[in-house]
Motif scaffolding. Structure first.
Motif, PDB file in Angstrom:
ATOM      1  N   ARG A  86       0.821  -1.211   0.000  1.00 32.49           N
ATOM      2  CA  ARG A  86       0.000   0.000   0.000  1.00 32.49           C
ATOM      3  C   ARG A  86       0.854   1.260   0.000  1.00 32.49           C
ATOM      4  N   HIS A  87       1.972   1.218   0.738  1.00 32.22           N
ATOM      5  CA  HIS A  87       2.870   2.378   0.779  1.00 32.22           C
ATOM      6  C   HIS A  87       3.585   2.550  -0.554  1.00 32.22           C
ATOM      7  N   ILE A  88       3.984   1.444  -1.172  1.00 28.61           N
ATOM      8  CA  ILE A  88       4.654   1.526  -2.470  1.00 28.61           C
ATOM      9  C   ILE A  88       3.701   2.091  -3.511  1.00 28.61           C
ATOM     10  N   ARG A  89       2.484   1.566  -3.553  1.00 28.87           N
ATOM     11  CA  ARG A  89       1.524   2.008  -4.557  1.00 28.87           C
ATOM     12  C   ARG A  89       1.238   3.499  -4.432  1.00 28.87           C
ATOM     13  N   ALA A  90       1.186   3.985  -3.205  1.00 34.02           N
ATOM     14  CA  ALA A  90       0.875   5.400  -2.990  1.00 34.02           C
ATOM     15  C   ALA A  90       1.940   6.317  -3.584  1.00 34.02           C
ATOM     16  N   SER A  91       3.167   5.803  -3.761  1.00 30.71           N
ATOM     17  CA  SER A  91       4.249   6.634  -4.294  1.00 30.71           C
ATOM     18  C   SER A  91       4.472   6.427  -5.787  1.00 30.71           C
ATOM     19  N   LEU A  92       3.716   5.513  -6.403  1.00 34.24           N
ATOM     20  CA  LEU A  92       3.907   5.243  -7.827  1.00 34.24           C
ATOM     21  C   LEU A  92       3.349   6.371  -8.681  1.00 34.24           C
TER      22      LEU A  92
ATOM     23  N   PRO B 271       2.429   7.680 -12.796  1.00 35.48           N
ATOM     24  CA  PRO B 271       1.751   7.026 -13.923  1.00 35.48           C
ATOM     25  C   PRO B 271       2.679   6.218 -14.817  1.00 35.48           C
ATOM     26  N   LEU B 272       3.970   6.522 -14.800  1.00 34.49           N
ATOM     27  CA  LEU B 272       4.928   5.815 -15.649  1.00 34.49           C
ATOM     28  C   LEU B 272       5.627   4.670 -14.919  1.00 34.49           C
ATOM     29  N   ASP B 273       5.412   4.573 -13.627  1.00 29.69           N
ATOM     30  CA  ASP B 273       6.119   3.575 -12.819  1.00 29.69           C
ATOM     31  C   ASP B 273       5.462   2.204 -12.918  1.00 29.69           C
ATOM     32  N   THR B 274       6.242   1.166 -12.573  1.00 30.87           N
ATOM     33  CA  THR B 274       5.718  -0.200 -12.525  1.00 30.87           C
ATOM     34  C   THR B 274       6.112  -0.851 -11.212  1.00 30.87           C
ATOM     35  N   LEU B 275       5.292  -1.800 -10.787  1.00 29.48           N
ATOM     36  CA  LEU B 275       5.553  -2.555  -9.559  1.00 29.48           C
ATOM     37  C   LEU B 275       5.299  -4.028  -9.817  1.00 29.48           C
ATOM     38  N   ASP B 276       6.307  -4.858  -9.607  1.00 31.22           N
ATOM     39  CA  ASP B 276       6.157  -6.308  -9.662  1.00 31.22           C
ATOM     40  C   ASP B 276       6.052  -6.845  -8.244  1.00 31.22           C
ATOM     41  N   LEU B 277       5.080  -7.710  -8.017  1.00 32.25           N
ATOM     42  CA  LEU B 277       4.901  -8.373  -6.725  1.00 32.25           C
ATOM     43  C   LEU B 277       5.163  -9.854  -6.908  1.00 32.25           C
ATOM     44  N   VAL B 278       6.038 -10.431  -6.089  1.00 31.27           N
ATOM     45  CA  VAL B 278       6.311 -11.868  -6.143  1.00 31.27           C
ATOM     46  C   VAL B 278       5.856 -12.472  -4.823  1.00 31.27           C
ATOM     47  N   GLU B 279       4.821 -13.315  -4.885  1.00 27.26           N
ATOM     48  CA  GLU B 279       4.241 -13.905  -3.678  1.00 27.26           C
ATOM     49  C   GLU B 279       4.064 -15.407  -3.861  1.00 27.26           C
TER      50      GLU B 279
ATOM     51  N   LEU C 159      -5.425 -12.505  -2.504  1.00 24.25           N
ATOM     52  CA  LEU C 159      -5.777 -11.230  -1.865  1.00 24.25           C
ATOM     53  C   LEU C 159      -5.137 -10.068  -2.617  1.00 24.25           C
ATOM     54  N   LEU C 160      -3.886 -10.216  -2.994  1.00 24.43           N
ATOM     55  CA  LEU C 160      -3.201  -9.168  -3.737  1.00 24.43           C
ATOM     56  C   LEU C 160      -3.854  -8.938  -5.092  1.00 24.43           C
ATOM     57  N   HIS C 161      -4.264 -10.014  -5.747  1.00 25.08           N
ATOM     58  CA  HIS C 161      -4.946  -9.880  -7.033  1.00 25.08           C
ATOM     59  C   HIS C 161      -6.265  -9.124  -6.867  1.00 25.08           C
ATOM     60  N   ARG C 162      -6.971  -9.409  -5.797  1.00 23.73           N
ATOM     61  CA  ARG C 162      -8.228  -8.696  -5.517  1.00 23.73           C
ATOM     62  C   ARG C 162      -7.979  -7.207  -5.322  1.00 23.73           C
ATOM     63  N   ASP C 163      -6.924  -6.865  -4.591  1.00 23.78           N
ATOM     64  CA  ASP C 163      -6.686  -5.471  -4.236  1.00 23.78           C
ATOM     65  C   ASP C 163      -5.983  -4.669  -5.328  1.00 23.78           C
TER      66      ASP C 163
ATOM     67  N   ASP D 197      -4.947  -2.495 -11.399  1.00 31.89           N
ATOM     68  CA  ASP D 197      -3.956  -1.433 -11.594  1.00 31.89           C
ATOM     69  C   ASP D 197      -2.968  -1.892 -12.662  1.00 31.89           C
ATOM     70  N   ALA D 198      -2.987  -1.239 -13.810  1.00 26.76           N
ATOM     71  CA  ALA D 198      -2.153  -1.665 -14.939  1.00 26.76           C
ATOM     72  C   ALA D 198      -0.660  -1.524 -14.650  1.00 26.76           C
ATOM     73  N   ARG D 199      -0.315  -0.757 -13.644  1.00 25.44           N
ATOM     74  CA  ARG D 199       1.106  -0.574 -13.311  1.00 25.44           C
ATOM     75  C   ARG D 199       1.659  -1.739 -12.503  1.00 25.44           C
ATOM     76  N   ILE D 200       0.772  -2.576 -11.965  1.00 19.73           N
ATOM     77  CA  ILE D 200       1.185  -3.619 -11.023  1.00 19.73           C
ATOM     78  C   ILE D 200       1.027  -4.997 -11.650  1.00 19.73           C
ATOM     79  N   ARG D 201       2.088  -5.797 -11.557  1.00 17.71           N
ATOM     80  CA  ARG D 201       2.064  -7.163 -12.068  1.00 17.71           C
ATOM     81  C   ARG D 201       2.310  -8.119 -10.912  1.00 17.71           C
ATOM     82  N   LEU D 202       1.476  -9.143 -10.806  1.00 16.01           N
ATOM     83  CA  LEU D 202       1.595 -10.148  -9.750  1.00 16.01           C
ATOM     84  C   LEU D 202       2.210 -11.420 -10.314  1.00 16.01           C
ATOM     85  N   LEU D 203       3.315 -11.856  -9.710  1.00 15.12           N
ATOM     86  CA  LEU D 203       3.991 -13.095 -10.082  1.00 15.12           C
ATOM     87  C   LEU D 203       3.855 -14.063  -8.912  1.00 15.12           C
TER      88      LEU D 203
END
Length: 210
Positions: free
Chosen positions: A58-64, A66-74, A82-86, A90-96
């Motif tokens: 949540r803290h990372i997303r708040a600082s992203l 429009p050009l930034d990306t975030l990969d989550l590895v869980e 849960l992460l996919h639900r939340d 968001d097109a900037r976030i990819r869940l692995l």
């Protein structure tokens, strides 16, 4: 089911893999994301390994931007759901999903890691650190935490093979800190208190220890 309820259920069910005994506090999340710094007009790539229920995400997303990306590895499928639900919209976030060792990592400006290194064997810890540090762009940072006071307790109260594993893992962590750490800080406002370490591929002399 609330995020906290899910966290404690997963801790009871898969204690070794979950590692933490409670979700990261806002103070710990802020320390871990200290170097996720907004850069208007420039794209940044961020990786979070072991986001769990998303307390730090949540803290990372708040600082992203429009050009930034975030990969989550869980690795935990329930946390991943849960992460996919939340964050799935968001097109900037990819869940692995799965272990970080199973993925071909990109190049990142900032990596935040919440993995329970103390629960792994030394070879796994060394492999993960090698992968994460190699995935950093020049000037990039890797931040992770360990519970304050736990290493000496593990050394004092484990015996036999468990003690050997503890000593081997702590040796790997010690070498990584010696070679790459440029800052450490203590977060008392967490359950339990935590020590956050910030690393770089080529670290300067330790500049600050809070």
């Amino acid at each position: 089911m609330t995020d906290v309820t899910l966290f404690f259920r997963e801790f009871a069910r898969t204690r070794r893999d979950t590692g933490a005994i409670a979700p990261s506090s806002p103070l710990l999340a802020r320390a871990l994301t200290r170097y996720v710094i907004p850069s208007p007009g420039h794209s940044r790539a961020v990786l979070e390994v072991g986001p769990g229920t998303g307390a730090v995400t949540r803290h990372i997303r708040a600082s992203l931007g429009p050009l930034d990306t975030l990969d989550l590895v869980e690795a935990n499928p329930r946390f991943a759901a849960l992460l996919h639900r939340d964050y799935g919209d968001d097109a900037r976030i990819r869940l692995l999903t799965g272990l970080v060792q199973e993925h071909e990592l990109g190049a990142y400006d900032t990596i935040v890691c919440g993995l329970p290194f103390a629960n792994f064997d030394a070879a796994t810890v060394e492999d993960i650190f090698g992968r994460l540090l190699a995935a950093l762009r020049p000037g990039g940072t890797l931040s992770f935490f360990a519970y304050a006071g736990v290493p000496p307790l593990r050394r004092a109260f484990t015996t036999g093979a468990a003690r050997e594993q503890t000593l081997a893992v702590q040796a790997v962590l010690g070498r990584a800190l010696e070679r790459h750490r440029f800052r450490s800080e203590t977060v008392l406002g967490n359950l339990p208190p935590a020590r956050v370490h910030h690393l770089a591929p080529v670290a300067p002399l330790l500049a600050y220890a809070g």
